[in-house]
Design a protein around this motif. Structure first.
Motif, PDB file in Angstrom:
ATOM      1  N   ASP A   1       6.956  19.092   8.324  1.00  0.00           N
ATOM      2  CA  ASP A   1       5.726  19.161   9.128  1.00  0.00           C
ATOM      3  C   ASP A   1       4.492  19.292   8.248  1.00  0.00           C
ATOM      4  O   ASP A   1       3.482  18.633   8.466  1.00  0.00           O
ATOM      5  CB  ASP A   1       5.800  20.339  10.107  1.00  0.00           C
ATOM      6  N   THR A   2       4.597  20.159   7.232  1.00  0.00           N
ATOM      7  CA  THR A   2       3.468  20.336   6.306  1.00  0.00           C
ATOM      8  C   THR A   2       3.189  19.021   5.567  1.00  0.00           C
ATOM      9  O   THR A   2       2.029  18.642   5.369  1.00  0.00           O
ATOM     10  CB  THR A   2       3.781  21.442   5.281  1.00  0.00           C
ATOM     11  N   LEU A   3       4.270  18.330   5.193  1.00  0.00           N
ATOM     12  CA  LEU A   3       4.111  17.051   4.495  1.00  0.00           C
ATOM     13  C   LEU A   3       3.329  16.067   5.361  1.00  0.00           C
ATOM     14  O   LEU A   3       2.375  15.431   4.903  1.00  0.00           O
ATOM     15  CB  LEU A   3       5.490  16.472   4.131  1.00  0.00           C
ATOM     16  N   ILE A   4       3.708  15.988   6.631  1.00  0.00           N
ATOM     17  CA  ILE A   4       3.019  15.060   7.532  1.00  0.00           C
ATOM     18  C   ILE A   4       1.546  15.456   7.693  1.00  0.00           C
ATOM     19  O   ILE A   4       0.660  14.601   7.639  1.00  0.00           O
ATOM     20  CB  ILE A   4       3.737  14.993   8.903  1.00  0.00           C
ATOM     21  N   THR A   5       1.288  16.756   7.807  1.00  0.00           N
ATOM     22  CA  THR A   5      -0.099  17.234   7.904  1.00  0.00           C
ATOM     23  C   THR A   5      -0.902  16.799   6.681  1.00  0.00           C
ATOM     24  O   THR A   5      -2.019  16.291   6.797  1.00  0.00           O
ATOM     25  CB  THR A   5      -0.117  18.782   8.013  1.00  0.00           C
ATOM     26  N   LYS A   6      -0.322  17.011   5.490  1.00  0.00           N
ATOM     27  CA  LYS A   6      -1.008  16.658   4.247  1.00  0.00           C
ATOM     28  C   LYS A   6      -1.277  15.154   4.178  1.00  0.00           C
ATOM     29  O   LYS A   6      -2.351  14.718   3.769  1.00  0.00           O
ATOM     30  CB  LYS A   6      -0.153  17.060   3.028  1.00  0.00           C
TER      31      LYS A   6
ATOM     32  N   ASN B   1       0.824  -1.218   0.000  1.00  0.00           N
ATOM     33  CA  ASN B   1       0.000   0.000   0.000  1.00  0.00           C
ATOM     34  C   ASN B   1       0.851   1.258   0.000  1.00  0.00           C
ATOM     35  O   ASN B   1       0.417   2.311  -0.436  1.00  0.00           O
ATOM     36  CB  ASN B   1      -0.914   0.032   1.230  1.00  0.00           C
ATOM     37  N   VAL B   2       2.034   1.125   0.567  1.00  0.00           N
ATOM     38  CA  VAL B   2       2.945   2.267   0.600  1.00  0.00           C
ATOM     39  C   VAL B   2       4.302   1.804   0.080  1.00  0.00           C
ATOM     40  O   VAL B   2       4.771   0.718   0.427  1.00  0.00           O
ATOM     41  CB  VAL B   2       3.093   2.820   2.045  1.00  0.00           C
TER      42      VAL B   2
ATOM     43  N   LYS C   1       3.465   5.967 -11.937  1.00  0.00           N
ATOM     44  CA  LYS C   1       2.637   7.169 -12.031  1.00  0.00           C
ATOM     45  C   LYS C   1       1.147   6.925 -11.825  1.00  0.00           C
ATOM     46  O   LYS C   1       0.372   7.871 -11.788  1.00  0.00           O
ATOM     47  CB  LYS C   1       2.915   7.930 -13.334  1.00  0.00           C
ATOM     48  N   ASP C   2       0.741   5.670 -11.646  1.00  0.00           N
ATOM     49  CA  ASP C   2      -0.645   5.400 -11.293  1.00  0.00           C
ATOM     50  C   ASP C   2      -0.849   5.316  -9.779  1.00  0.00           C
ATOM     51  O   ASP C   2      -1.931   4.956  -9.317  1.00  0.00           O
ATOM     52  CB  ASP C   2      -1.122   4.094 -11.957  1.00  0.00           C
ATOM     53  N   SER C   3       0.175   5.644  -9.016  1.00  0.00           N
ATOM     54  CA  SER C   3       0.047   5.659  -7.553  1.00  0.00           C
ATOM     55  C   SER C   3      -0.971   6.739  -7.171  1.00  0.00           C
ATOM     56  O   SER C   3      -1.059   7.766  -7.835  1.00  0.00           O
ATOM     57  CB  SER C   3       1.397   5.982  -6.906  1.00  0.00           C
ATOM     58  N   LYS C   4      -1.725   6.491  -6.093  1.00  0.00           N
ATOM     59  CA  LYS C   4      -2.771   7.455  -5.719  1.00  0.00           C
ATOM     60  C   LYS C   4      -2.165   8.787  -5.306  1.00  0.00           C
ATOM     61  O   LYS C   4      -2.541   9.830  -5.820  1.00  0.00           O
ATOM     62  CB  LYS C   4      -3.645   6.878  -4.608  1.00  0.00           C
ATOM     63  N   THR C   5      -1.243   8.744  -4.362  1.00  0.00           N
ATOM     64  CA  THR C   5      -0.579   9.971  -3.946  1.00  0.00           C
ATOM     65  C   THR C   5       0.929   9.791  -4.133  1.00  0.00           C
ATOM     66  O   THR C   5       1.483   8.774  -3.725  1.00  0.00           O
ATOM     67  CB  THR C   5      -0.876  10.284  -2.460  1.00  0.00           C
TER      68      THR C   5
ATOM     69  N   LYS D   1      -1.609  13.151   6.640  1.00  0.00           N
ATOM     70  CA  LYS D   1      -2.654  12.828   7.615  1.00  0.00           C
ATOM     71  C   LYS D   1      -4.033  13.162   7.058  1.00  0.00           C
ATOM     72  O   LYS D   1      -4.975  12.386   7.184  1.00  0.00           O
ATOM     73  CB  LYS D   1      -2.412  13.569   8.933  1.00  0.00           C
ATOM     74  N   GLU D   2      -4.117  14.333   6.413  1.00  0.00           N
ATOM     75  CA  GLU D   2      -5.399  14.749   5.813  1.00  0.00           C
ATOM     76  C   GLU D   2      -5.894  13.706   4.818  1.00  0.00           C
ATOM     77  O   GLU D   2      -7.072  13.419   4.712  1.00  0.00           O
ATOM     78  CB  GLU D   2      -5.219  16.080   5.065  1.00  0.00           C
ATOM     79  N   LYS D   3      -4.958  13.173   4.058  1.00  0.00           N
ATOM     80  CA  LYS D   3      -5.317  12.179   3.034  1.00  0.00           C
ATOM     81  C   LYS D   3      -5.510  10.783   3.609  1.00  0.00           C
ATOM     82  O   LYS D   3      -5.866   9.844   2.900  1.00  0.00           O
ATOM     83  CB  LYS D   3      -4.205  12.119   1.970  1.00  0.00           C
ATOM     84  N   GLY D   4      -5.212  10.639   4.894  1.00  0.00           N
ATOM     85  CA  GLY D   4      -5.396   9.342   5.528  1.00  0.00           C
ATOM     86  C   GLY D   4      -4.282   8.340   5.250  1.00  0.00           C
ATOM     87  O   GLY D   4      -4.448   7.144   5.456  1.00  0.00           O
ATOM     88  N   HIS D   5      -3.147   8.826   4.754  1.00  0.00           N
ATOM     89  CA  HIS D   5      -2.047   7.907   4.477  1.00  0.00           C
ATOM     90  C   HIS D   5      -1.281   7.526   5.740  1.00  0.00           C
ATOM     91  O   HIS D   5      -0.680   6.471   5.800  1.00  0.00           O
ATOM     92  CB  HIS D   5      -1.068   8.522   3.466  1.00  0.00           C
TER      93      HIS D   5
END
Lengths: 333, 254
Positions: free
Chosen positions: B241-246, A218-219, A293-297, B248-252
């Motif tokens: 820090d901003t990266l971690i916030t983002k 997943n990651v 490049k098809d990764s979600k984020t 978290k927002e996305k649920g990763h």
């Protein structure tokens, strides 16, 4: 240009095929467990419609057969257990599959586009004198498939005109079948006569890892040339452990000897599409992008603001990876 | 002593950013830099190394395609191949030439030339098929050693290290055999200017698929070729820090 007559013939054929559709899925396993890509191939087979038969061939078929037997929507599992299939050589498996094809006249033969499927299915196709379709990413109809070309920079839709469609499936583009809710009947197929002296399996040298499998994680945390050495990959392993992630690499990192080649993500390595892909010290060459490049984020950490990876990254951090990665690992506690 | 056949393909150079034709029939190839498929360079290099080790005595390069296919054959000759065979296919027919056709052509030439080894790249970087070696081996009923990263020949067999998903695998194939070259098999040499000049004098024969008895009727029809979906442009973020916030927002991350 396709003349009207040919068009008519194709159309006539596909409607006929739809009526008599039946698919043989070649299961991939290692005598101990089923490879997850088989579950993606089963999903693709279901999209084709018609009856689905799964072939499990190997020296020890029980574990894979037991996993598949719980799946719903499958007609039959054929189990070919024999020493003949030691090392899963295409030279021994091809005559088995051709033999089954002669008996059952499948309209489709499919497997995952892994090293196993890629090595095997084109040989099967040659023996059946049909043109195979590699690494499909979509099914439009029983004879029309979508695949990527030029390292994922173009998407091609093709219609296979041969009566038997031999297809490999890109695992990341089809959900994994859950393998539950059913009870699939099994049938034994004799395999001993397929022993070949053309090729002999000698040994395997598998990379050992406690981390999730790269192709299905997943990651994924990947490193490139920017890591500068194999030792520095420890930074990525530490981050990966925090995220329960698999570790990948760019070709540059593999060629430089930082990590083994089976970690390579890209056109010529593995294709991954995790929820989260973190590219560290990777510039983002076309060939690498093809694999992720098809990764979600996508997150990129690179000190070069001009790196092409930032054009596909959802979040880009222009920073020295040797500072940013330990900080990220630390703060994720 | 073995005779080695190497298949080489002329493809759009790997560094070129390709463009899809507006009518969606394919990609723009006119006026675009082409070169030898990188995996085929590795195949040629390996064949030449086998010759240098006196394992092979002749290296024959083959390419299928229009007149320009001779460019990559001359490159193979300049790298050290002894002779070349150009299987001439018109530009129009070449658009629908598929690995199944090329494999039949290679199989036929391998028989005609009494080759002991056929080496090709593991895939062409244009169609990304990864089929030709396997199909050639199938047509010939020869063993196949795909994704090779090391080749060693002994009496009547070869031992090949293959790149597989979980690592590496060693197999032993009887000769004659077909090999597909993976990236790490070797580092291809550059053709030197004197060798490029010498290559112009090396024999290059022309044949057609018809001469070889191979039917090149397309088995697969290309319905369309389109651009891949474009990813939405992302954002450059200032710090970890901003990266971690983002994330978290996305649920990763939790």
């Amino acid at each position: 240009m396709l003349c009207n007559r040919t068009r008519h013939v194709i159309h006539g054929f596909s409607s006929q095929a739809r009526r008599l559709q039946s698919t043989l899925v070649i299961a991939e396993h290692d005598n101990k467990s089923l490879s997850p890509i088989t579950q993606n191939a089963i999903t693709a087979a279901k999209k084709l419609g018609g009856e689905i038969t799964v072939l499990v061939a190997g020296v020890e078929c029980k574990p894979a057969t037991e996993a598949i037997a719980k799946a719903s929507g499958l007609s039959k599992i054929l189990v070919a257990e024999s020493e003949a299939f030691k090392g899963f050589t295409p030279e021994s498996l091809t005559p088995l599959i051709v033999d089954l094809q002669k008996k059952s006249s499948f309209t489709h033969i499919i497997s995952g586009a892994s090293a196993f499927g890629k090595a095997l299915l084109p040989r099967v196709a040659a023996k059946l004198d049909v043109s195979p379709v590699s690494d499909i990413i979509g099914v439009q109809s029983p004879d029309t498939f979508v695949r990527s070309i030029y390292a994922g920079n173009a998407i091609q839709t093709v219609t296979a005109k041969d009566p038997i469609k031999v297809i490999t499936v890109r695992g990341t583009n089809f959900e994994a079948d859950k393998l539950e809710g059913g009870s699939v009947p099994q049938e034994t197929v004799p395999g001993d006569s397929f022993k070949t002296d053309l090729t002999e399996f000698i040994s395997q040298e598998l990379s050992k890892s406690d981390r999730p499998d790269l192709a299905s994680a997943n990651v994924v945390v990947s490193g490139g040339r920017g890591l500068k050495s194999g030792d520095n990959f420890k930074l990525l392993y530490d981050l990966a452990d925090k995220l329960n992630a698999a570790v990948g690499a760019s070709r540059a990192a593999v060629d430089a000897g930082f990590v083994p080649n089976d970690l390579q993500v890209g056109q010529t390595g593995k294709i991954v599409a995790p929820d989260l892909y973190i590219a560290v010290g990777i510039s983002g060459a076309i060939q690498h992008l093809a694999g992720m490049k098809d990764s979600k984020t996508i997150v990129a950490i690179n000190k070069d603001p001009e790196a092409p990876i930032f054009q596909v990254a959802d979040y880009g951090l222009v920073a020295d990876l040797f500072k940013a990665v330990p900080e990220l690992t630390e703060k994720l506690k | 002593m073995a005779r080695v056949l190497v298949g080489v393909k002329r493809v759009i150079d790997y560094a070129v950013k390709i463009r899809v034709k507006p009518d969606k029939t394919g990609v723009v190839t006119d006026g675009v830099k082409h070169s030898m498929n990188p995996f085929d360079e590795i195949a040629v290099e390996e064949a030449i190394r086998l010759k240098e080790q006196k394992v092979a005595n002749e290296v024959i390069a083959v390419s299928c395609g229009p007149q320009q296919a001779q460019d990559v054959l001359r490159t193979a000759l300049a790298m050290g191949a002894d002779k070349a065979i150009h299987v001439e296919v018109s530009a129009k027919d070449y658009e629908t030439l598929q690995p199944i056709h090329v494999s039949k052509i290679l199989a036929k030439i391998a028989q005609n030339e009494k080759a002991d080894l056929v080496i090709v790249g593991k895939q062409a970087i244009d169609d990304d098929c990864n089929q030709t070696a396997q199909m050639t081996a199938g047509f010939l009923d020869w063993p196949q050693a795909t994704f090779a990263s090391k080749i060693e020949k002994s009496d009547n067999h070869i031992v090949v290290k293959r790149e597989i998903d979980g690592g590496l695998e060693n197999i032993k194939c009887k000769l004659p055999a077909v090999i597909s070259a993976d990236l790490r098999l070797n580092e291809p040499r550059y053709a030197t200017l004197p060798n490029i000049m010498k290559a112009k004098k090396k024999p290059l024969t022309k044949v057609t698929p018809k001469d070889l008895g191979v039917d090149t009727t397309p088995r697969i029809q290309v319905v369309s070729v389109e651009d891949p979906p474009v990813r939405q442009a992302g954002a450059i973020i200032p710090d970890v820090d901003t990266l971690i916030t983002k994330l978290k927002e996305k649920g990763h991350v939790a």
